[in-house]
Design an enzyme around this catalytic site. Structure first.
Site, PDB file in Angstrom:
ATOM      1  CB  CYS A  23      -0.742   0.012   1.058  1.00 52.21           C
ATOM      2  SG  CYS A  23      -1.210  -1.549   1.986  1.00 52.21           S
TER       3      CYS A  23
ATOM      4  CD  GLU B 107      -3.817   6.510   1.464  1.00 49.71           C
ATOM      5  OE1 GLU B 107      -2.500   6.663   1.550  1.00 49.71           O
ATOM      6  OE2 GLU B 107      -4.225   5.394   1.281  1.00 49.71           O
TER       7      GLU B 107
END
Length: 240
Positions: free
Chosen positions: A95, A157
């Site tokens: 990630c 995000e």
């Protein structure tokens, strides 16, 4: 939409107690976006991950990779104790963020995100780039989420979700990855149950990984041979 400004208080945050290698990465320039994933500017990784700026609306582009081997097992990592956000948490394979570097802001065919994913798979897990060709990543959808790691740091995000099925060599960077394992669906369900049970020695799971598991992952996992019915190029799933 104008790019959000970092707050004066955020700029004064004390970094002295943090891992030096991780602090050096805080100068990287992330891609700022609006809620529709339109680029509005660039900002340091540090400022993008400070709750004081997130509260003001700062939002950046990210990706989450789910790498499966030929046996259909998913590669998980446990984030290093050195990580500034969500240390020691189990999460999906990789990630991170596309950066303000050559090629990673390119949007056609999600090329920028794919390049960033290949870069970080090598940097975090030692997976050679030639083992994860750009055209083998399947872009499935995007997710908009927000999560606090502690009083100072957090995430906000637009997360591009990429799946890839390849047999790879793994040589983790200990500053990034505390442990790793390949898991079956049953293994992961047991891990999630252990995390849910809580307790002083409970396994910790990153919030984005938990959201993806609860919403999407297992139906994708059941269909690794043909993910085309699940490809959603347009939606941004709101989980904030």
């Amino acid at each position: 939409m104008a790019a959000c400004k970092s707050s004066a208080a955020a700029n004064d945050v004390d970094l002295s107690g943090l891992d030096r290698a991780q602090v050096e990465l805080l100068v990287e320039q992330c891609i700022l976006v609006d809620e529709n994933d339109k680029v509005v500017g660039f900002e340091s990784k540090k400022n993008c991950h400070l709750n004081a700026n997130i509260a003001g609306g700062m939002l950046h582009r990210a990706f989450s990779v789910f790498l499966f081997n030929s046996k259909g097992e998913l590669l998980l990592q446990q984030r290093s104790k050195c990580k500034i956000t969500f240390p020691e948490c189990f999460t999906n394979t990789c990630c991170s963020h596309p950066l303000r570097v050559e090629g990673e802001a390119e949007e056609g065919g999600q090329l920028g995100v794919r390049r960033a994913a290949r870069r970080k798979l090598f940097q975090e897990l030692g997976i050679p780039g030639d083992q994860v060709p750009l055209d083998q990543f399947v872009f499935l959808t995007r997710m908009h989420y927000k999560a606090e790691s502690d009083a100072t740091w957090g995430e906000h995000e637009i997360d591009y979700i990429l799946l890839i099925q390849r047999d790879v060599c793994v040589a983790p960077n200990p500053n990034e990855v505390m442990s790793h394992r390949f898991v079956s669906q049953k293994d992961l369900q047991e891990l999630l149950q252990q995390a849910e049970a809580g307790g002083s020695d409970a396994i910790k799971i990153t919030p984005w990984f938990k959201m993806i598991c609860e919403t999407f992952l297992f139906k994708w996992w059941d269909n690794l041979r043909d993910l085309s019915p699940f490809v959603d190029l347009d939606s941004i799933h709101r989980m904030v």
